[in-house]
Scaffold this motif. Structure first.
Motif, PDB file in Angstrom:
ATOM      1  N   LYS A 112      -5.391  -5.542 -37.540  1.00 28.22           N
ATOM      2  CA  LYS A 112      -4.992  -6.308 -38.729  1.00 28.22           C
ATOM      3  C   LYS A 112      -3.952  -7.348 -38.329  1.00 28.22           C
ATOM      4  O   LYS A 112      -3.394  -7.287 -37.222  1.00 28.22           O
ATOM      5  N   TRP A 113      -3.702  -8.258 -39.232  1.00 31.70           N
ATOM      6  CA  TRP A 113      -2.687  -9.287 -39.032  1.00 31.70           C
ATOM      7  C   TRP A 113      -1.614  -9.107 -40.094  1.00 31.70           C
ATOM      8  O   TRP A 113      -1.929  -8.975 -41.281  1.00 31.70           O
ATOM      9  N   VAL A 114      -0.369  -9.044 -39.666  1.00 32.11           N
ATOM     10  CA  VAL A 114       0.759  -9.067 -40.602  1.00 32.11           C
ATOM     11  C   VAL A 114       1.659 -10.218 -40.171  1.00 32.11           C
ATOM     12  O   VAL A 114       2.144 -10.241 -39.035  1.00 32.11           O
ATOM     13  N   GLY A 115       1.864 -11.163 -41.047  1.00 35.37           N
ATOM     14  CA  GLY A 115       2.522 -12.411 -40.669  1.00 35.37           C
ATOM     15  C   GLY A 115       3.987 -12.253 -40.326  1.00 35.37           C
ATOM     16  O   GLY A 115       4.499 -12.928 -39.433  1.00 35.37           O
ATOM     17  N   CYS A 116       4.663 -11.381 -41.046  1.00 33.73           N
ATOM     18  CA  CYS A 116       6.108 -11.337 -40.889  1.00 33.73           C
ATOM     19  C   CYS A 116       6.577  -9.885 -40.841  1.00 33.73           C
ATOM     20  O   CYS A 116       6.491  -9.171 -41.836  1.00 33.73           O
ATOM     21  N   VAL A 117       7.053  -9.458 -39.676  1.00 32.62           N
ATOM     22  CA  VAL A 117       7.619  -8.109 -39.542  1.00 32.62           C
ATOM     23  C   VAL A 117       8.946  -8.240 -38.792  1.00 32.62           C
ATOM     24  O   VAL A 117       9.103  -9.140 -37.978  1.00 32.62           O
ATOM     25  N   PRO A 118       9.884  -7.331 -39.057  1.00 28.81           N
ATOM     26  CA  PRO A 118      11.149  -7.399 -38.323  1.00 28.81           C
ATOM     27  C   PRO A 118      10.909  -7.111 -36.846  1.00 28.81           C
ATOM     28  O   PRO A 118      10.076  -6.270 -36.512  1.00 28.81           O
ATOM     29  N   LEU A 119      11.633  -7.817 -35.991  1.00 31.71           N
ATOM     30  CA  LEU A 119      11.599  -7.538 -34.562  1.00 31.71           C
ATOM     31  C   LEU A 119      12.673  -6.502 -34.267  1.00 31.71           C
ATOM     32  O   LEU A 119      13.851  -6.722 -34.524  1.00 31.71           O
TER      33      LEU A 119
END
Lengths: 561, 184
Positions: free
Chosen positions: B169-176
């Motif tokens: 899947k693609w998740v555009g914005c996740v915390p690094l």
């Protein structure tokens, strides 16, 4: 059916538009022969690299020196790599003559370039159909947005296009599956341009990917896009649209389809007594044996320039200069998209933000130039593709464990942009048959004579200025813009040569993509384009194909063909 | 390398690494003889071993991931240099390695493989500084090859970075997260 030489319809070419012709014709109950000059490629079975890890490739994805040396031209193509090269032709097999530099990128196999296409699926705005005539740089299309809109919908629903409903005049909304998310810097770019400008819209990619398949897609045997972004190897999930994954197997299910690979089309046969085309002359790619196939209608979907070549080579006493070419226009007004310029900049901040997966789409910065009125020193519009990425870190100490660990982490953010610009269809930009040189099947070589012009240079200047300003508006530093002066053709958006129009004196095709002078021949690939617009063209070819088949079937039923 | 499954690929890499470890122990290096050629490769077995030592100094095993030697960088460098680089670049690397050997001898009186980690790093930092000043210096290519070979290997892509063939899947914005590697 395999032994017969007579069909209701023949489709020349199995790429993105040929596949659609096959599907629609078969669904109308017509026995259909698809002729493909290249080898057979069956979905999944013939995707040898689809599940290879990068380190399992012989050169880990790099092109070997030998391969580059043998293929200086085709290896320039976007998407050409060690894992995809088998879906592109080899330079030596398919020569042509470049009167001016032109990179003709071809993929000869069942499915054609639909395996390796870019997958962007924006609709044309209503302005793009009329702008050339209205603003004085070309001819009007015989059809407008409203004629095509229902067919766009028809295609979008079947192939599956992800995207957001943005309500923009320059790029009308379609029937979309959920879009791929922006990443945090792409969202920042969108918001920054919204604040600074009134006419600069960054929207999520409208790409032929199954972000969330509908029953119609599952019925095709296709599933959800797994965010691999290895599309051009062929997708084991059918996550993106190709003829191989979608239209061709769908057509085959009707029992009406025959696909004949390794079938090089020499010409379309015209019977002057009957005043119609009666079939197609085919040379076997390997044995060179000649076979003639008969049909009531012929769809020419050989790819823009090969369609020109076939029509030019289809001569008869009635049409000594090529099929349907009473006007002498055939082969002229070849155009393409201006892909010469790009930009990028670095973005400070957002270090604690990342993404998951690989986004197979790109963001679209919708055209804001010459939309319905002239507002620059050049004609035509441009679409900009853009995205934000994390670059490789550049640690100061470049030796040892800290260096290796630093390179293993995501680096600073950057934003890239590149332009897809409209070009002016010109009589002087043309293709023609070489008078003496022939290919290995005895078919004349194509001569390409297509050049950029001053309008393209002006557009590039404007784009570079605007791209820099927009990147800086988003807080970018170290912004660079460039003009790579690449030859026409490398855009892989070559169009025209058999353009649609109202007047047979200035065009080849009517408003139903029929040859004005030979109504049972339809051209619905890139060759039919009256102008280029600034949107990615493939979905328009698909929509025009479905529309033309619908018309053809109705005319057959009325016994008009 | 013809397509092979992951298990086979790992096994092949391990064997190569074993062979090179042997040469890097100095058992072969000290002998006076014709350097052993490797069929179809530009670098001799000695040069390949030296390249792997250099790569492993640039990109050593750390707490977070195995280094270039474990990744079989020597053979990969030799493959890439032999098949994907121009003859002019190949000559530059081969001559460069000769130069590096001389430099080792002059400065330390020992072969590169026999230097301490500190000495190796010192030498490569010097070369790096020189290469940054002089465009076209061989060490530029040596570094590029080392980085390329390592970060395109299974270890580099999955143990140093975090490549996945199928993210799903693609998740555009996740915390690094702190210390999180890149996706590769």
């Amino acid at each position: 059916m395999a032994d017969t030489t007579s069909y209701d319809a023949i489709v020349i070419g199995s790429g993105i538009s040929g596949g659609w012709a096959a599907k629609e014709l078969c669904e109308k109950g017509l026995t259909t022969l698809v002729l493909e000059r290249g080898r057979n490629v069956v979905h999944i079975r013939d995707y040898p690299t689809m599940n290879l890890e990068p380190w399992e490739l012989p050169h880990r994805g790099a092109i070997s020196r030998q391969q580059l040396k043998e293929n200086p031209l085709i290896s320039k193509a976007a998407g050409y790599g060690e894992d995809t090269a088998h879906f592109f032709v080899k330079d030596r097999d398919h020569p042509y003559v470049q009167e001016a530099p032109f990179d003709w990128i071809r993929g000869y196999q069942v499915g054609g370039k639909s395996i390796i296409w870019g997958r962007a699926c924006q609709r044309w705005s209503r302005h793009e159909f009329v702008a050339p005539e209205k603003l004085g740089y070309g001819m009007s299309w015989p059809i407008g947005y409203d004629d095509v809109a229902p067919w766009y919908s028809h295609v979008e629903r079947f192939i599956g296009v992800c995207g957001n409903h943005d309500g923009l005049e320059a790029m009308p909304d379609g029937e979309y599956l959920p879009p791929f998310d922006f990443n945090c810097v792409e969202r920042h770019l969108r918001d920054s341009l919204r604040t600074k400008y009134t006419d600069r819209h960054v929207v999520q990619g409208r790409w032929a990917h199954l972000s969330k398949p509908n029953p119609i897609h599952l019925q095709q045997g296709r599933g959800t896009c797994q965010a691999r972004n290895l599309c051009m190897r062929g997708c084991p999930y059918g996550g993106y649209f190709s003829s191989n994954a979608s239209t061709l197997p769908w057509a085959a299910k009707t029992g009406k389809l025959t696909i004949r690979p390794d079938s090089v089309v020499h010409s379309i046969i015209y019977d002057s007594a009957k005043g119609r085309a009666t079939g197609v002359r085919v040379i076997d790619a390997h044995t060179h044996a000649v076979t003639e196939f008969q049909a009531r209608i012929v769809f020419v979907n050989a790819s823009a320039l090969n369609t020109n070549l076939i029509l030019l080579n289809s001569t008869s006493p009635r049409f000594p200069h090529g099929l349907g070419n009473d006007s002498g226009v055939l082969g002229h007004y070849v155009c393409h998209h201006n892909y010469r310029t790009s930009a990028n900049g670095k973005v400070a901040g957002f270090e604690d933000q990342y993404w998951y997966g690989r986004n197979p789409t790109e963001c679209i910065l919708v055209n804001f130039r010459n939309l319905g009125k002239q507002d620059t020193d050049f004609v035509g519009g441009y679409t900009t593709f853009t995205g934000a990425y994390r670059s490789q870190p550049e640690p100061a100490d470049r030796v040892g464990g800290a260096y290796k660990d630093a390179l293993s982490k995501p680096g600073p953010w950057g934003i890239y942009m590149y332009m897809q610009g409209e070009t002016i269809p010109k009589e002087s930009n043309h293709v023609r048959l070489h008078p003496t040189q022939k290919d290995q099947w005895g078919i004349p070589l194509l001569v390409t004579s297509v050049k950029y012009d001053e309008n393209d240079d002006k557009m590039i200047r404007d784009w570079r200025t605007e791209a820099k300003a927009m990147l800086e508006a988003a807080g970018c530093h170290d912004v660079e813009t460039r003009d790579n002066h690449q030859a026409p053709g490398l855009d892989i958006h070559e169009m025209g040569g058999a353009r649609m129009g109202r007047d047979p004196k200035t065009s080849l095709l009517n408003e139903w993509n029929q040859l004005h002078a030979c109504k049972n021949v339809f051209v619905t690939d890139g060759a039919c384009m009256t102008s280029t617009g600034n949107q990615s063209p493939s979905i328009l070819y698909m929509a025009l194909t479905a529309r033309a088949v619908n018309h053809a079937a109705a005319e057959l039923a009325r016994r008009n063909l | 390398m013809p397509p092979m499954n992951r298990r086979e690929a790992v096994r092949a890499t391990t064997l190569v690494v074993g062979g090179l470890l042997l040469t890097s122990n100095g058992l072969v290096l000290g002998c006076a003889r014709e350097p052993a050629r490797i069929a179809g490769r530009v670098l001799t077995a000695d040069d390949q071993a030296l390249m792997e030592e250099i790569a492993d100094t640039l990109l050593p095993t750390t707490k977070s991931s195995p280094g270039a030697r474990a990744a079989g960088a020597g053979a990969a460098i030799n493959l890439l240099l032999s098949e994907c680089y121009e003859p002019e670049q190949q000559v530059r690397v081969v001559n460069g390695l000769k130069e590096l050997r001389k430099k080792c001898d002059a400065e330390f009186g020992r072969a590169f493989a026999a230097l301490t980690t500190q000495e190796r790093e010192q030498l490569l930092r010097e070369l790096d500084a020189t290469a940054l000043r002089a465009k076209g210096h061989y060490f530029e290519l040596v570094r590029e090859l080392a980085d390329r070979a390592y970060f395109s290997s299974e270890i580099g892509m999955t143990r140093a970075r975090r490549w996945m063939l199928e993210p799903g899947k693609w998740v555009g914005c996740v915390p690094l997260l702190p210390g999180q590697p890149s996706w590769g």
